[in-house]
Scaffold this active site. Structure first.
Site, mmCIF file in Angstrom:
data_model
loop_
_atom_site.group_PDB
_atom_site.id
_atom_site.type_symbol
_atom_site.label_atom_id
_atom_site.label_comp_id
_atom_site.label_asym_id
_atom_site.label_seq_id
_atom_site.Cartn_x
_atom_site.Cartn_y
_atom_site.Cartn_z
ATOM 1 N N GLY A 153 75.550 10.834 19.773
ATOM 2 C CA GLY A 153 76.030 9.920 18.735
ATOM 3 C C GLY A 153 75.896 8.470 19.135
ATOM 4 N N ASN A 173 73.911 6.182 18.220
ATOM 5 C CA ASN A 173 73.275 5.256 17.272
ATOM 6 C C ASN A 173 74.268 4.379 16.523
ATOM 7 O OD1 ASN A 173 73.769 7.966 15.929
ATOM 8 N ND2 ASN A 173 73.444 6.672 14.130
ATOM 9 N N GLY A 193 78.728 2.979 16.078
ATOM 10 C CA GLY A 193 80.135 2.967 16.482
ATOM 11 C C GLY A 193 80.352 2.947 17.974
ATOM 12 N N GLY A 239 79.718 5.172 20.293
ATOM 13 C CA GLY A 239 78.592 5.618 21.097
ATOM 14 C C GLY A 239 77.552 4.531 21.291
ATOM 15 N N TYR A 247 91.030 19.087 12.947
ATOM 16 C CA TYR A 247 90.630 17.988 13.824
ATOM 17 C C TYR A 247 91.473 18.008 15.099
ATOM 18 C CZ TYR A 247 89.527 13.248 15.418
ATOM 19 O OH TYR A 247 89.124 12.156 16.165
#
Length: 301
Positions: free
Chosen positions: A22, A24, A26, A28, A172
């Protein structure tokens, strides 16, 4: 070293290979950027390679892109094979990608989306890449959890995939609790080998697109109070980066923001919920994860 750990405290990363799921967007993206700017060779492991390439173009350093869909075991196996063929060693695996509060959906393999993506996908990826990490002294697996691991959180062994009923919040919570239990059990199994450690981190409340599936009753107040409750993604990424790069980090530690509520602030060692430290549940989750994914780890073979 500053009292408040910041980007300036990241030591030189030249010679280290880091894979960031991830990467790409936020948290990450900012973790990948910080590591690359300190000299690491960084791989953005992302579902959409076009978005990955666009993100890589914004980062100064040695950055490449690997297609990885954590909702597909076939994709995970293919990505792991490609990464193993490209990199003889891996120093850092940052299990960052995730989904939050999604409507009930399933992965390609029939797992509930949050549990399948956030936990099982990363469990499988870690197991498939670990033999590239075990020979590397100082290598680390950093798995990103959340304060959500405390909210309605339990491991529902009688219905791991929420087939009987579904609560997006509780699902979650289960997934993020599983991230921590995986880290602690992985560290216990790694400890006798003495080369690789497992660490966890959480970003507090960061202003990222992860909030897009949050129920409106929660999202509206968070949006209104965002300046007070949330922190920028680059600040939210610091606990992950500290877990990945600070030489003082120990296996099994959990890093989060430093204010009392762990919502924002500079990264420090924090404690997770009492449930997360239950050894029997950790071991049972490990066995269930092996069975569901079909992935076993090198030290278990």
């Amino acid at each position: 070293m500053h009292i408040d750990w910041t980007e300036q405290d990241i030591p030189d990363q030249h010679g280290r290979v880091a894979i960031v799921t991830g990467g790409n967007a936020g948290l990450g993206f900012h973790a990948a950027r910080m590591l690359a700017e300190r000299g690491a060779t960084v791989v953005l492991a992302v579902r959409d390679p076009r978005k990955g390439e666009a993100a890589a173009a914004l980062i100064s350093g040695d950055v490449s892109v690997q297609a990885l869909d954590l909702t597909s075991l076939d994709s995970i196996r293919s990505a792991a094979e490609e990464l193993r063929s490209t990199h003889s060693r891996i120093d850092l695996l940052i299990n960052n990608a995730g989904v939050m509060y999604t409507p009930r959906r399933t992965t390609e393999d029939g797992f509930e989306l949050q549990f399948g993506t956030n936990h099982l996908g990363h469990f499988a990826l870690t197991g498939l890449l670990l033999d590239r990490m075990l020979p590397v002294p100082g290598s680390r697996i950093v798995t990103v959890s959340s304060t959500g691991h405390r909210i309605r959180a339990a491991i529902h062994f009688d219905d791991l995939n929420w087939e009987r009923s579904y609560s997006r919040v509780a699902a979650y919570g289960q997934a993020k609790l599983a991230n921590l239990m995986f880290t602690y059990e992985l560290q216990r199994r790694l400890a006798p080998l003495g080369t690789t450690i497992a660490v966890a981190a959480h970003p507090g409340i960061s202003n990222t697109e992860l909030l897009r599936h949050t129920p409106s009753v929660v999202r509206r107040p968070v949006t209104w109070l965002a300046p007070l409750l949330t922190q920028a993604p680059e600040k939210g990424a610091l606990p992950t980066v500290r877990a990945a790069a600070d030489p003082s980090v120990l296996g099994g530690q959990y890093y989060g923001p430093g204010n009392r509520s762990e919502t924002r602030g500079y990264p420090r060692v924090v404690a997770s919920s009492p449930e997360s430290y239950d050894l029997a549940t950790q071991r049972r989750l490990w066995s269930a994860s092996e069975e569901l994914t079909g992935v076993t780890f090198p030290f278990d073979r």
